[in-house]
Design a protein around this motif. Structure first.
Motif, PDB file in Angstrom:
ATOM      1  N   ARG A 160       4.651   2.943   9.159  1.00  0.00           N
ATOM      2  CA  ARG A 160       4.249   2.800   7.753  1.00  0.00           C
ATOM      3  C   ARG A 160       2.816   3.278   7.548  1.00  0.00           C
ATOM      4  O   ARG A 160       2.514   3.953   6.558  1.00  0.00           O
ATOM      5  N   ALA A 161       1.932   2.961   8.470  1.00  0.00           N
ATOM      6  CA  ALA A 161       0.533   3.396   8.350  1.00  0.00           C
ATOM      7  C   ALA A 161       0.430   4.918   8.439  1.00  0.00           C
ATOM      8  O   ALA A 161      -0.315   5.549   7.677  1.00  0.00           O
ATOM      9  N   TRP A 162       1.191   5.536   9.335  1.00  0.00           N
ATOM     10  CA  TRP A 162       1.165   6.989   9.504  1.00  0.00           C
ATOM     11  C   TRP A 162       1.666   7.677   8.234  1.00  0.00           C
ATOM     12  O   TRP A 162       1.043   8.622   7.741  1.00  0.00           O
ATOM     13  N   VAL A 163       2.776   7.189   7.698  1.00  0.00           N
ATOM     14  CA  VAL A 163       3.316   7.772   6.465  1.00  0.00           C
ATOM     15  C   VAL A 163       2.317   7.602   5.328  1.00  0.00           C
ATOM     16  O   VAL A 163       2.097   8.528   4.543  1.00  0.00           O
ATOM     17  N   SER A 164       1.680   6.459   5.263  1.00  0.00           N
ATOM     18  CA  SER A 164       0.680   6.223   4.222  1.00  0.00           C
ATOM     19  C   SER A 164      -0.490   7.199   4.340  1.00  0.00           C
ATOM     20  O   SER A 164      -1.007   7.683   3.332  1.00  0.00           O
ATOM     21  N   ARG A 165      -0.893   7.513   5.565  1.00  0.00           N
ATOM     22  CA  ARG A 165      -2.010   8.450   5.764  1.00  0.00           C
ATOM     23  C   ARG A 165      -1.648   9.877   5.384  1.00  0.00           C
ATOM     24  O   ARG A 165      -2.467  10.605   4.840  1.00  0.00           O
ATOM     25  N   TYR A 166      -0.435  10.311   5.694  1.00  0.00           N
ATOM     26  CA  TYR A 166      -0.109  11.730   5.573  1.00  0.00           C
ATOM     27  C   TYR A 166       0.885  12.085   4.471  1.00  0.00           C
ATOM     28  O   TYR A 166       1.126  13.265   4.246  1.00  0.00           O
ATOM     29  N   HIS A 167       1.445  11.094   3.798  1.00  0.00           N
ATOM     30  CA  HIS A 167       2.460  11.405   2.796  1.00  0.00           C
ATOM     31  C   HIS A 167       2.310  10.593   1.521  1.00  0.00           C
ATOM     32  O   HIS A 167       3.297  10.204   0.914  1.00  0.00           O
ATOM     33  N   GLN A 168       1.085  10.355   1.098  1.00  0.00           N
ATOM     34  CA  GLN A 168       0.866   9.675  -0.169  1.00  0.00           C
ATOM     35  C   GLN A 168       1.289  10.593  -1.301  1.00  0.00           C
ATOM     36  O   GLN A 168       1.170  11.818  -1.216  1.00  0.00           O
TER      37      GLN A 168
END
Length: 76
Positions: free
Chosen positions: A38-46
């Motif tokens: 979830r943190a990775w997606v939040s960083r790269y796919h907002q």
């Protein structure tokens, strides 16, 4: 991406099955991958990042320019 995504990687059926069994048996690993994913997606796919990228590409196409490479890290 500048960092590997924290996802399970499995291409063959046996590898997929092994990954599922491993996750089913390891609650801590499930929690860790879920949190980190979830943190990775939040960083790269907002949404704002995706919209800005679509806009950049669209303007480049309309102006007849080559499409620029995405900036890393993406702007927040």
């Amino acid at each position: 991406y500048p960092e590997e995504p924290p996802f399970v990687r499995a291409l063959e059926g046996a590898d997929v099955a092994a990954a599922i069994i491993r996750l089913a048996d390891d609650a801590a690993l499930r929690d860790e991958l879920g949190r980190d994913g979830r943190a990775w997606v939040s960083r790269y796919h907002q949404l704002s990042q995706a919209a800005a990228r679509v806009e950049t590409v669209a303007y480049a196409i309309l102006d007849g320019r080559s499409i620029p490479e995405p900036a890393w890290p993406p702007a927040a």
